[in-house]
Each structure stands twice: as C-alpha cells, then as structure tokens.
Design an enzyme around this catalytic site. Structure first.
Site, mmCIF file in Angstrom:
data_model
loop_
_atom_site.group_PDB
_atom_site.id
_atom_site.type_symbol
_atom_site.label_atom_id
_atom_site.label_comp_id
_atom_site.label_asym_id
_atom_site.label_seq_id
_atom_site.Cartn_x
_atom_site.Cartn_y
_atom_site.Cartn_z
ATOM 1 N N GLU A 43 59.514 19.927 37.656
ATOM 2 C CA GLU A 43 58.660 18.836 38.150
ATOM 3 C C GLU A 43 58.924 17.589 37.321
ATOM 4 O O GLU A 43 59.382 17.691 36.185
ATOM 5 C CB GLU A 43 57.188 19.244 38.051
ATOM 6 C CG GLU A 43 56.725 19.443 36.627
ATOM 7 C CD GLU A 43 55.492 20.318 36.502
ATOM 8 O OE1 GLU A 43 55.326 21.242 37.306
ATOM 9 O OE2 GLU A 43 54.707 20.062 35.577
ATOM 10 N N LYS B 295 58.679 14.493 34.827
ATOM 11 C CA LYS B 295 57.916 14.232 33.604
ATOM 12 C C LYS B 295 57.333 12.828 33.744
ATOM 13 O O LYS B 295 58.063 11.831 33.709
ATOM 14 C CB LYS B 295 58.826 14.334 32.380
ATOM 15 C CG LYS B 295 58.080 14.198 31.078
ATOM 16 C CD LYS B 295 58.975 14.586 29.913
ATOM 17 C CE LYS B 295 58.227 14.671 28.598
ATOM 18 N NZ LYS B 295 57.654 13.429 28.152
ATOM 19 N N ASP C 176 55.504 9.436 32.926
ATOM 20 C CA ASP C 176 55.412 8.657 31.700
ATOM 21 C C ASP C 176 54.031 8.019 31.580
ATOM 22 O O ASP C 176 53.825 6.859 31.918
ATOM 23 C CB ASP C 176 56.512 7.583 31.716
ATOM 24 C CG ASP C 176 56.826 7.111 30.316
ATOM 25 O OD1 ASP C 176 56.247 7.668 29.367
ATOM 26 O OD2 ASP C 176 57.639 6.195 30.173
ATOM 27 N N TYR D 151 47.782 12.998 37.616
ATOM 28 C CA TYR D 151 48.478 14.165 38.165
ATOM 29 C C TYR D 151 48.136 15.378 37.313
ATOM 30 O O TYR D 151 48.295 15.325 36.086
ATOM 31 C CB TYR D 151 49.997 13.988 38.074
ATOM 32 C CG TYR D 151 50.636 13.330 39.270
ATOM 33 C CD1 TYR D 151 50.327 13.736 40.566
ATOM 34 C CD2 TYR D 151 51.582 12.319 39.098
ATOM 35 C CE1 TYR D 151 50.939 13.127 41.660
ATOM 36 C CE2 TYR D 151 52.195 11.709 40.185
ATOM 37 C CZ TYR D 151 51.863 12.123 41.464
ATOM 38 O OH TYR D 151 52.466 11.534 42.532
ATOM 39 N N LYS E 267 65.531 15.149 29.646
ATOM 40 C CA LYS E 267 65.290 13.702 29.641
ATOM 41 C C LYS E 267 66.384 12.950 30.391
ATOM 42 O O LYS E 267 67.549 13.372 30.385
ATOM 43 C CB LYS E 267 65.248 13.183 28.190
ATOM 44 C CG LYS E 267 64.174 13.800 27.330
ATOM 45 C CD LYS E 267 62.762 13.519 27.787
ATOM 46 C CE LYS E 267 62.249 12.192 27.328
ATOM 47 N NZ LYS E 267 61.850 12.119 25.937
ATOM 48 N N CYS F 181 75.702 5.562 -6.089
ATOM 49 C CA CYS F 181 74.389 5.386 -5.472
ATOM 50 C C CYS F 181 73.933 3.940 -5.667
ATOM 51 O O CYS F 181 73.906 3.461 -6.806
ATOM 52 C CB CYS F 181 73.393 6.352 -6.123
ATOM 53 S SG CYS F 181 71.691 6.011 -5.664
ATOM 54 N N CYS G 38 70.828 3.811 -8.263
ATOM 55 C CA CYS G 38 70.857 4.175 -9.683
ATOM 56 C C CYS G 38 72.256 4.125 -10.276
ATOM 57 O O CYS G 38 72.435 4.409 -11.459
ATOM 58 C CB CYS G 38 70.263 5.570 -9.882
ATOM 59 S SG CYS G 38 71.289 6.873 -9.183
ATOM 60 N N CYS H 245 73.564 11.312 -3.812
ATOM 61 C CA CYS H 245 73.527 10.764 -5.160
ATOM 62 C C CYS H 245 73.397 11.930 -6.133
ATOM 63 O O CYS H 245 72.617 12.852 -5.901
ATOM 64 C CB CYS H 245 72.326 9.834 -5.260
ATOM 65 S SG CYS H 245 71.753 9.552 -6.919
ATOM 66 N N CYS I 56 67.424 9.331 -10.554
ATOM 67 C CA CYS I 56 67.577 8.266 -9.550
ATOM 68 C C CYS I 56 66.178 7.854 -9.101
ATOM 69 O O CYS I 56 65.417 8.679 -8.579
ATOM 70 C CB CYS I 56 68.388 8.766 -8.359
ATOM 71 S SG CYS I 56 68.363 7.629 -6.964
#
Ligand code: IVH
Length: 711
Positions: free
Chosen positions: A125, A127, A129, A233, A323, A428, A431, A446, A452
């Site tokens: 069925e 979907k 929105d 619905y 979707k 990194c 750090c 890192c 860090c």
C-alpha cells in the site's frame, strides 16, 4: 540556511549566522504568540526552532548570545498537550531503496519462518506522507487520539482529531477496546488553498503538505484545526481486546466496515515480484495523486506470521517501506572539511554552495571516507567510473528521506584545469596526532585516543548522554568547560568533581551561569548516578559498535559487572568457552564481540574502566520475572539444521521463555536440540551426559508443537 540539516554539520561561522537568524525568528514568534496572540508559527515549528537554537548553543557554547531566547521563560506550547503513553508502541519502518533490498526482505522473512521454498503473501500500500495518529475507541466510542511522539509517549490531540470528518466518532460492532492507527494528511489542492489564504493574511506559509497537516493537527485551539481540511487514512491497529482478522488484507477490509477511509491502491501480492510490479504501478500513478506519498509499504499478510516475526528494537521484521528514489540537486563544492568523531573517525564533509533539493536547502553533505572521495567503494570497485571528488567541483547532491545529504556524482566537464585531487590528511586536524587506516577498514582514525580533545570531549559527552548516565545539568557545554579547565579528562573524574573542585568552582561563579546552587544541584545529580544499571554503564563506555540494544543484551546475559569482566578476560584470545558464549548471544556478532573484548583488554582503556567502576555501584541485572515455562533459566544449544523452525526463530522463542541460548556445549548445558547433520556438538553432549532432543521433542517440551502443526 535551512533548519532541515543536522546541527552536527555546522562549522563555527555557519553556527554564528544561524544563531542570529534563529534569534530573530524566535523573538518575533514570542511576541506574536504571547503579546499579539496571533501566532504565525505552529507549535511544533516553534519547538523545532527552539530546540535547534539550543542544540547549536550546546555545541558552540562561546557563540551563545548574551540575551539568548533559551534563557527566556514563557509557557512552552508543546507542554500544553498532555502526554499519553501508548499501550502498544508506535514503531517506524525499516527502508528498502531498490529491488535487491525488497528481495532480501522476502528472503529474510522466509528464512525466519522456515518457509524457504514457499511463496509468501504480502499486502502492499502507498506510504502516505503525513503524520501518524492512534485513535482509541472504548465500546465503539472515540475516547482518545494520540500523536506518535517518540513512539512510547505521544501527545493528546483528542479534541483536534474529533474535528476531522474522516475520523468516525462512533463505531458499531467494534471490540470493547479498539485502537485504530493511520495517517493524517492534507490533499495537494487543500494545501495550495490553505497557503493562498495564509499568504493573504500575511501568515506562515507551509513548506509542504506534511508540515501543513502536522501544524494544523497540533493547534492549541481546536477551532483552528477544524478550519483546516485534514484527512485520515487508516492502515493499522494498536491494542485490540479481540482480534479483528487473521490476515492483514482482511483487517483493512474490517477497518472500512468500521467506517474508516482506507487507500484504494492497497493490494494483496504474492512474493517479491508482485510487490515490485505493484510498486511500479503506484510509482506511475504518483504524479496524478492528490496527496503526497513517499514510497510503498509491504506487510506480511498472515497475522500469525507477523506475530512470530515480531520486532527488532524500533521496527517490525514483518514490514518494510520501499522508498521512492531520492531528490537530486546540483551545486558547487566549496570545500572539504574533516570532522573527528567520538571513536576518532575522520569524516570528510562537503561544504556546498546552498542549493534547494526537493524543498530543503542543503549546504553540507557527507563524503563518507577517503575512498569515496577517490571514487572507489568498500569492495574496491569503481564509483562514478572512478572519477574523484575535488574542492571546486560541480556536484550532484541527493537526499533520501531524512538522512544526511550525499553526493552522487561530479560533472567533470565543469572541472577547472587548475583543480587538484583532494589529499586526505594523514594527521588529525584536532590534535595533530597521526591518523591511521587499518587494512580492510574504510575509515581513517586519529591515533590520539583520549589525548585528542575531539575524541575525549565527545566520549565524555556520550558518557553523560540520555541513554547512558544522563546526568541532569551536565551537557555538552559543561563537559567542554570542565575538559578545558582540565577538571574532567575521563569519566571517573566526573565523580571526583565535588571532592576536588568544590572550592575551584568558585572561580566559575558569575561566569557561564555557575553559582553555589547550580553547583550543588550538579553534585547531587552526579551522586544520584553513582548507582547505575549495568546496561547503562556498558553503553556509556562508548565501546565501538556497542549500542543501547546490545548493551542490554550483555547485561541480560552476564547479570553482574564482575561476571562480565571475568568472561571478557577469559575471552582475550578470541577463542574458548567464554568467547563462544559471547558470540552465542543473539545480536552479538564477531565485530562487536571483538570490540568488547579489546576494550577490556587494552591496558589504557581498562584503566579508565576500572577507575570508573571503583567510583560506582553498578547494579546487577535482576533475574527476569518468571515466565513459568519448563525451560526457564536453562542453557540450550541448537545444532544441525532445524526443519520446523528457523534457527533465528528457535533462538528468539527459547529466549522469550527465559532460556539462555549458547553456541557451545559444556557441562552446564541442559539440552542440545539436534537436527539432521549435527555432528561434533551432539557427540560432545553424549560424552558429557547432556540430554539431546529432536526438534519435535523440543517443541513438545515448550508447548509450541500445536502451533506448528496448525501451519
Ligand atoms: S505501517 C509497525 N503503513 O510511515 C508499522 N505506516 O516509517 C506501522 N506511514 O510512522 C506503520 N503510510 O507514519 C504504515 N501505509 C502505511 C503508512 C505508514 C505512512 C508512516 C507512518 C509510520 C511511518 C514509518
């Protein structure tokens, strides 16, 4: 800038701009609401903006405006709706994005049910929105309407729901208790008319029909809701005192008999091929529909199968949302920045020239990792025909659902001849420690660990977060403050704060809002959490891959911290009985198991854990309430191929009855359930004198044989 993308992705300059923008809007909204009594924002929009403002302030405490709207008091609109706990949780759906995902779903369902060779019947069925609503009828009378909220607790919008003409106020021939669930939405025609009216009144224009429906339902004055053309619905149910049907499809027919509108594209389908052809049918109709849909929902038709399949933590195993493809936009990639996460992962983020993608302005997108930028996927195969992503490129951005925007492609014809490949940092940026990519891992991390600041602060923020220690008054802002002062470097320091820094806190008085009262409140809140349930403690440790659900599984299995620690120590070599026991927990796979054992065996991490445990009273998991079953508390092992139940269903049903399912046979094992092809485990059971049962004997023992004969 738009409110629709994550606060996590903002940099300081954007954050400052955004705080100014929000300040203006929220001040205006306050005056419209409290002074002019003519709100232009809906309650939920106001709440969302206020929360976003607060989230940004917590992330960037130094940017907080002196006169911030967060400090102003005024009745919070959302608090005026009473909260209601749902008697049956309102869950969300897992997503499928392509045909393969749908086939995999069908395979999973069949495997779980042990119906591999058969065709499963589903209901497909649209979907819708909109926003979901639960309607409670007692003896046929509508007594309560509740929004989904967080799934556990929603808002009481009964008076408003009663103004919606699609919602029957009385139902005949209904069971004594009947909860009907479905979607409140607004048709496109009505949405456009409403916006035209709003424009004339100089009032708020809604971004899309879903926002308009949500804003209209969540009005404090039900007269306003009544004036808005909302529709409903019905597609599901919650608590019912007696079943309304045996099949999903028949239940939908029953909802119609009760007087609800149901969607006329609801169709019973056999197997995944029919699901996909109905998906195509609905996709083709989409443009002509008078309401927004964002996919197609598939549900197992047989309700006894739905029952057996049950739920994962937030989604049912018996349903999935397929979707529609994401919306795409095009823009310039202005810069690539690196963010450092709690586990040290260096995540590249694309800073984009703002672009509208399907109604939402996007200015950041994730770039996943170093390989993704280079044009290679996790299996080493080429992405985008091997074209890399560079600063200054013209890129295609897409959004699927509410997830962070992504970049799908580059238009190489627009690439400047001066552009250079992006050089992923080997240090990194937070750090300056070396970053390291372990072979087989797509993520560079890192190596600074707790040295860090980004990792340490985020680790501490995780430690005090909602599902973990959840300490009142100790949020990201305070954690950053205490970290910078050097007072809290690791979790155990939090519990020494009072003792060591009571005097020191004076230095903070009148600055950043600290006073004797707030400090005392904080110390009390910390004291309260010295006693902590084992599952929260484990989750708080921030061990990689260990989420709230798996932490709860560990707590349930090992019961006390001492037992768990001992077991992890025994499993140090990733072999032996304790390692097998860890792996035998349903929901704990190899990667998670390794991460847990490593966290306990790594000496610096262990020191942090032990120092913390010394400060705490870690509560052992209580024995589960008696299920009254014959196998409660017993240790069982499944081996060989099961013929009546699938292995997953067998495990889950044994655990539901209070048994522990283990992967290896030992003296402690009570039963081994052996199907055809069982070898070494049955042999070991015989040697140890452990009772071996056939699958049928096992089902007899747990009283499930009738259920399976019936199918
Ligand atoms: S079934 C346990 N059916 O989608 C599953 N949901 O992502 C209950 N939705 O919260 C939901 N149309 O708001 C179901 N035909 C449909 C739907 C639908 C829209 C929404 C609903 C739900 C969300 C889940």
């Amino acid at each position: 800038m738009s409110e629709d993308y994550s606060v996590e992705l903002l940099n300081a300059i954007e954050a400052e701009k955004e705080l100014l923008r929000l300040d203006k809007i929220l001040n205006q909204a306050n005056s419209d609401y409290y002074i002019k009594d003519a709100p232009i924002l809906s309650d939920s929009e106001y709440d969302d903006l206020k929360k976003r403002n607060l989230d940004i302030e917590l992330r960037f405490p130094t940017l907080k405006l002196e006169n911030s709207v967060s400090n102003k008091v005024g009745a919070k609109p959302s608090d005026t709706f009473k909260k209601i706990k749902h008697s049956v949780r309102m869950l969300s759906l897992a997503n499928a994005f392509d045909e393969q995902d749908v086939k995999d779903f069908d395979i999973r369902v069949k495997k779980f049910l042990g119906n591999e060779g058969k065709v499963i019947s589903y209901v497909a069925e649209p979907k819708i929105d909109g926003l979901s609503l639960s309607l409670r009828y007692i003896n046929g009378e509508l007594v309560q309407a509740t929004t989904r909220g967080d799934g556990e607790v929603g808002e009481n919008v009964t008076a408003n729901a009663k103004t919606i003409s699609d919602i029957p106020k009385n139902i005949s021939n209904a069971p004594e208790i009947l909860e009907i669930r479905g979607e409140v939405y607004m048709s496109l025609v009505d949405f456009n008319k409403l916006n035209a009216k709003q424009e004339k009144k100089n009032a708020k224009i809604f971004a899309n029909p879903r926002n308009a429906a949500a804003g209209s339902l969540r009005q404090l004055n039900c007269k306003i809701t009544e004036s808005r053309p909302l529709k409903f619905y019905a597609y599901a149910w919650g608590e019912v005192s007696s079943p309304i049907a045996n099949k999903q499809f028949d239940a939908i027919k029953k909802l119609e008999e009760f007087g609800f509108s149901t969607n006329n594209m609801t169709k019973r389908c056999s197997g995944h091929e029919e699901l996909i052809s109905h998906y195509k049918y609905i996709s083709n109709k989409r443009a002509d529909l008078d309401y927004d849909i964002d996919g197609v929902v598939y549900k197992v038709d047989d309700l006894s199968f739905q029952d057996r399949l049950g739920f994962r933590s937030t989604t049912p195993r018996w349903a999935i949302a397929h979707k529609f493809p994401a919306e795409v936009g095009q823009t310039w990639l202005e810069a690539i920045e690196i963010q450092v996460g709690r586990t040290g992962a260096l995540s590249p983020v694309a800073r984009l020239k703002p672009v509208n993608v399907g109604g939402v302005v996007v200015s950041n997108a994730t770039l996943h990792n170093e390989d993704y930028i280079k044009g290679v996927d996790s299996k080493g195969e080429l992405l985008r025909n091997g074209i890399d992503i560079r600063e200054g490129d013209w890129v295609f951005v897409y959004r699927a659902g509410d997830v962070i925007p992504k970049i799908s492609d580059v238009d190489i014809s627009k690439r400047s001849s001066k552009s250079k490949p992006y050089l992923f940092p080997s240090f990194c940026p937070e750090c300056n420690n070396r970053s390291e990519r372990i072979k087989g891992d797509s993520v560079a991390r890192c190596t600074g660990g707790m040295t860090c600041p980004a990792q340490a602060v985020q680790g501490l923020a995780h430690f005090v977060s909602r599902g973990a220690f959840d300490i009142d008054g100790l949020g990201n802002k305070q954690i950053e403050q205490f970290y910078e002062l050097g007072w809290v470097k690791e979790p155990s320091d939090i519990f020494k704060l009072k003792l060591r820094y009571e005097k020191g806190l004076k230095r903070l008085e009148n600055r950043d809002g600290w006073g004797q009262r707030s400090a005392n409140n904080l110390f009390n809140a910390i004291e309260e959490k010295r006693k902590i349930p084992l599952n929260r403690f484990l989750y708080a440790l921030g061990i990689r891959h260990l989420g709230e659900t798996s932490a709860a599984l560990l707590a349930k299995r090992y019961k006390s911290f001492e037992t768990l620690k001992q077991s992890m120590d025994e499993a140090y070599s990733f072999s032996g009985d304790s390692w097998d026991e860890l792996l035998s927990i349903d929901g704990v796979g190899d990667i998670l198991a390794r991460a847990i054992v490593e966290a306990f065996e790594n000496s610096s991490q262990r020191k942090i854990i032990d120092k913390l445990a010394d400060e705490l009273d870690i509560e052992s998991e209580l024995e589960v309430l008696s299920t009254g079953s014959a196998i409660e508390g017993m240790i069982v092992v499944f081996t060989g191929s099961l013929e009546i139940m699938s292995r997953s269903e067998a495990k889950i049903s044994a655990e539901r009855l209070g048994a522990k399912v283990s992967g290896s046979v030992s003296k402690k094992t009570n039963f081994v359930i052996a199907g055809p092809g069982s070898g070494s485990k049955s042999k070991k059971a015989l040697e140890l004198g452990v009772k071996v049962l056939t699958e049928t004997e096992w089902l007899d023992l747990i009283n499930l044989s009738n259920e399976f004969n019936a199918n």
